[in-house]
Design an enzyme around this catalytic site. Structure first.
Site, PDB file in Angstrom:
ATOM      1  CD1 TRP A 465      -1.538   2.423   1.457  1.00  0.00           C
ATOM      2  CD2 TRP A 465      -3.246   0.992   1.625  1.00  0.00           C
ATOM      3  NE1 TRP A 465      -2.674   3.161   1.665  1.00  0.00           N
ATOM      4  CE2 TRP A 465      -3.740   2.311   1.782  1.00  0.00           C
ATOM      5  CE3 TRP A 465      -4.152  -0.067   1.712  1.00  0.00           C
ATOM      6  CZ2 TRP A 465      -5.090   2.578   2.014  1.00  0.00           C
ATOM      7  CZ3 TRP A 465      -5.491   0.206   1.951  1.00  0.00           C
ATOM      8  CH2 TRP A 465      -5.953   1.517   2.085  1.00  0.00           C
ATOM      9  CG  ASP A 466       3.789   3.578  -2.817  1.00  0.00           C
ATOM     10  OD1 ASP A 466       4.155   4.390  -1.959  1.00  0.00           O
ATOM     11  OD2 ASP A 466       4.504   3.245  -3.783  1.00  0.00           O
ATOM     12  CG  ASP A 536      11.335   4.339  -3.621  1.00  0.00           C
ATOM     13  OD1 ASP A 536      10.812   3.288  -3.197  1.00  0.00           O
ATOM     14  OD2 ASP A 536      10.670   5.292  -4.068  1.00  0.00           O
TER      15      ASP A 536
HETATM   16  C1  GLA Z   1       7.040   4.245  -4.872  1.00  0.00           C
HETATM   17  C2  GLA Z   1       7.538   3.033  -4.105  1.00  0.00           C
HETATM   18  C3  GLA Z   1       8.296   2.129  -5.038  1.00  0.00           C
HETATM   19  C4  GLA Z   1       7.419   1.722  -6.200  1.00  0.00           C
HETATM   20  C5  GLA Z   1       6.883   2.959  -6.907  1.00  0.00           C
HETATM   21  C6  GLA Z   1       5.867   2.583  -7.946  1.00  0.00           C
HETATM   22  O1  GLA Z   1       8.105   5.046  -5.260  1.00  0.00           O
HETATM   23  O2  GLA Z   1       8.312   3.413  -3.025  1.00  0.00           O
HETATM   24  O3  GLA Z   1       8.745   0.978  -4.350  1.00  0.00           O
HETATM   25  O4  GLA Z   1       6.366   0.931  -5.724  1.00  0.00           O
HETATM   26  O5  GLA Z   1       6.273   3.845  -5.991  1.00  0.00           O
HETATM   27  O6  GLA Z   1       5.364   3.678  -8.608  1.00  0.00           O
END
Ligand code: GLA
Length: 722
Positions: A465-466, A536
């Site tokens: 879930w982002d 990331d």
């Molecule tokens: C964010 C997350 C990444 C990836 C991207 C996808 O940056 O942290 O791990 O899921 O979104 O758009």
């Protein structure tokens, strides 16, 4: 907790090694008496709050009030700020009643103390809750604010707790906290606390990458403070994923320090109608005399045993593969099957399709909000891929970002008013997206139903879930004016409620929280999500620092870490690092792989498979053991982290050599947490002399001598009681 109420005037909360005491003064004010080591006798603790400070006009100041409202001569951060219906903005709380309770659920005995205070004039009730757990040195605190009158009142600040630290006879305080940014989360910042006020906070609508709702305080004597293994440390952390604030007020004379923690009063207001109550998030405190390492282990054990969702709290976290770094938005049925086949071959347990599977999502400029499967990329839907993943013996997971909407989406075209906005202002985009106003019941309900449908229609075992942007233009035009500043708080309440409802309806699903990297690493998320995306930035060397910072507050079983391409696909550092180093760095958390497995040579497949096998063997140590930061990567060409099993009979040590300088010898690493009287055999690349069985005491005394080669060398050593 050992609760005692010796004279009906004070309460002593004793935890394993620490204690907390509070009591009421003759005027009925609840004052803080003590927070420090547990002492041998109940009679050892102070009988009063520390002497009160009189200002030049000899007015008494209630410096040590336990939950100081905005009133009288309080000029440090108030815990509570209220406007009553008649315009009075002054709260005077007096003690009213006390209640204690104890229960023994499976996670061990817990005790609770509730002290109820009431305003002297207005029917405002303040319940202060304190909870402890038999096996932990953690004090949980939260407040319930209840309006017992027939008039509404406005809360303008409603913090969870004010923590009072003792007046120091000499020396000063130092603060350790976590700062950062995208790709550089949880950076440790350590600084002497200046006199005056220091504010740690987020105003971004999420707990944030820039600051983390957590801090540690230690005592600085002659310029030196606590270490990993020694010294007095107080720590606090807040279970809240939205705007938060920790205000640190340092007063010179007499030297004292308070930490006031809770929902940020920035753009906050809450209308409490007659008969309603407001419950603050939980704030925890821990105290130790054994340094930062012990403080972190207190926090880790508490999260494993108490905070994390119970269903998987003690289940091994599966090793996952994630598509993001290999194919980005270009996921499709063909490339995902290819990757899944390779993933199964190297021993992956959970296969995750990240961003790009839905709506018209070919880049970050479209699709958020349209949570239906993209039929060009997956002509027969996701079911065939899911079946194949399951047939390969792996679980299947999916990425979502449910609180967001792209202007280029069916959802936004149908409901532009569902995003936060002010009708007279432009809507700022970040990553081409807006935030859905979850404070609105209809929007929150839509998000819940959409995800429920997705989980009902597909055999999904895991959700990432982002949340990829900060909140701006917090307008909620259809709400009554008095409620509009409730938006960010209601947003988080709705976010929590949606996840809780989905967990109840789909109990076998594992949940990972993510916010454009590690922007939602906090105890509020970790009470609802099983694990957390840390950053990331998956560069294995940068990760050593990010992960060290994360480990100050949060346990390894929540820290998702991937093995990424080298050099990284984001090309952040352009460094070429061996697969061993990349794996070892990620094996200190919840192991995942982000590399494009389609490019792996047979040799790489064999190496990856062997390292994954090794992780499976040591996983219980990493995920359930006690963590020791032996050597920090921050100021060092080397770093080392150790994990020790709960019974102390086995241990692993990860050692890293970031650079090799001048043929310098590898460091001597001194293990911790071993049982002094047990003999341990050491295996792994270390000096021969270390390999002879030695007692835990001897290993700790003599240290071990890992073999490390060249830039980005790493070793994994095992210690097993014989
Ligand atoms: C964010 C997350 C990444 C990836 C991207 C996808 O940056 O942290 O791990 O899921 O979104 O758009």
């Amino acid at each position: 907790m050992d609760l005692s109420d010796a004279h009906g005037q004070c309460w002593l909360i004793e935890m394993r090694h620490s204690a907390y005491k509070l009591g009421i003064n003759p005027e009925g004010r609840l004052l803080h008496y003590y927070w420090g080591p547990r002492l041998p006798f109940v009679t050892d603790y102070p009988l009063n709050a520390p002497a009160q400070y009189d200002d030049v006009h000899l007015q008494r100041r209630l410096n040590w009030e336990e939950y100081p409202p905005a009133t009288g001569f309080h000029f440090t951060e108030p815990a509570l700020k209220v406007t009553f219906a008649d315009g009075t903005r002054d709260v005077r709380l007096r003690f009213d009643t006390v209640a204690t309770s104890a229960s023994t659920p499976s996670a061990g005995k817990r005790d609770q103390l509730v002290l109820t205070l009431r305003d002297e004039f207005y029917p405002l009730r303040v319940e202060l809750h304190y909870r402890t757990y038999a096996d932990h040195d953690i004090l949980e605190r939260w407040a319930v604010l209840a309006n017992d009158s027939d008039q509404p009142l406005a809360l303008e600040s409603a913090l969870s707790a004010t923590w009072q630290l003792p007046a120091l006879s000499e020396g000063a305080y130092r603060m350790t906290h976590l700062t950062g940014r995208w790709a550089a989360e949880t950076q440790i910042s350590q600084t002497a606390v200046p006199l005056g006020r220091t504010i740690l906070e987020s105003r971004r609508g999420l707990s944030s990458r820039e600051a983390n709702p957590f801090c540690m305080i230690d005592e600085l004597r002659d310029g030196a403070g606590a270490t990993e293994t020694h010294g007095t440390v107080w720590a606090t952390a807040l279970a809240w994923s939205g705007n938060w604030k920790i205000a640190c007020d340092a007063v010179a004379d007499p030297a004292r320090l308070t930490l006031s923690a809770g929902i940020n009063d920035y753009d906050f207001a809450w209308q409490l109608r007659p008969g309603e109550h407001f419950t603050t998030p939980t704030c925890i405190g821990t105290f130790t005399t054994a340094g930062f390492g012990a403080a972190s282990r207190n926090l880790h054990a508490y999260q494993r045993d108490i905070v994390l969702p119970r269903a998987f709290a003690h289940q091994p976290r599966p090793i996952l593969y994630n598509s993001w770094e290999a194919v980005g938005f270009s996921v499709n049925d063909v490339n995902q099957r290819e990757l899944a086949a390779r993933a199964a071959q190297i021993g992956i347990e959970l296969f995750v399709v990240d961003d790009g599977w839905f709506g018209l999502r070919t880049s970050d400029s479209a699709g958020l909000g349209d949570w239906y499967v993209n039929s060009e990329k997956f002509p027969n839907g996701l079911a065939p891929l899911i079946d194949e993943v399951h047939d390969l013996g792996m679980r299947f997971g999916l990425w979502v970002e449910p609180e967001m909407v792209n202007p280029n989406s069916d959802l936004y075209r149908a409901h532009p008013d569902w995003a936060y906005h002010y009708p007279t202002r432009p809507r700022l985009q970040e990553r081409n997206q807006f935030v859905l106003n979850l404070a609105r019941d209809d929007v929150a309900d839509y998000v819940l139903q959409t995800l429920d449908h997705l989980l009902t229609q597909h055999a999904i075992d895991y959700i990432k879930w982002d949340f990829n942007r900060s909140l701006t233009e917090l307008g909620w035009p259809v709400a009554p004016l008095a409620q509009q500043r409730e938006a960010t708080t209601r947003h988080i309440h709705a976010f929590y409620a949606i996840v809780e409802t989905l967990r109840a309806r789909h109990p076998s699903v594992l949940w990972e929280v993510c916010a454009g990297g590690g922007g939602r690493a906090d105890l509020g998320s970790l009470a609802r999500f099983d694990q957390c995306w840390t950053s990331d930035n998956t560069d294995p060397y940068d990760r050593l620092c990010i992960q060290e910072g994360y480990s100050l507050a949060y346990p390894a079983r929540t820290m998702a870490a991937w093995v990424s391409p080298s050099p990284m696909s984001h090309d952040v550092n352009n460094g070429v690092v061996s697969m061993r180093f990349r794996f070892h760095s990620a094996m200190m958390g919840v192991l995942g792989i982000g590399d494009d497995l389609r490019t792996y040579t047979p040799q790489q497949i064999a190496t990856a498979s062997a390292l994954i096998e090794e992780y499976k063997r040591i996983r219980p140590l990493v995920q359930d053991g006690a963590a020791y930061r032996l050597l920090s990567p921050r100021h060092n060409p080397h770093s080392a982290v150790q994990f020790v099993s709960p019974d102390g009979t086995s241990s692993v040590i990860f050692v890293f050599q970031h650079r090799q300088h001048y043929w310098q010898a590898p460091p001597v690493v001194y293990p911790q947490g071993l049982r002094p009287d047990l003999r341990y055999a050491l295996t792994g690349p270390a000096d021969e002399a270390d390999q002879l069985p030695r007692s835990g005491a001897a290993h700790a005394q003599l240290g071990v001598h890992p073999q490390l080669n060249g830039h980005f060398g790493s070793s994994l050593l095992h210690l097993q009681a014989v």
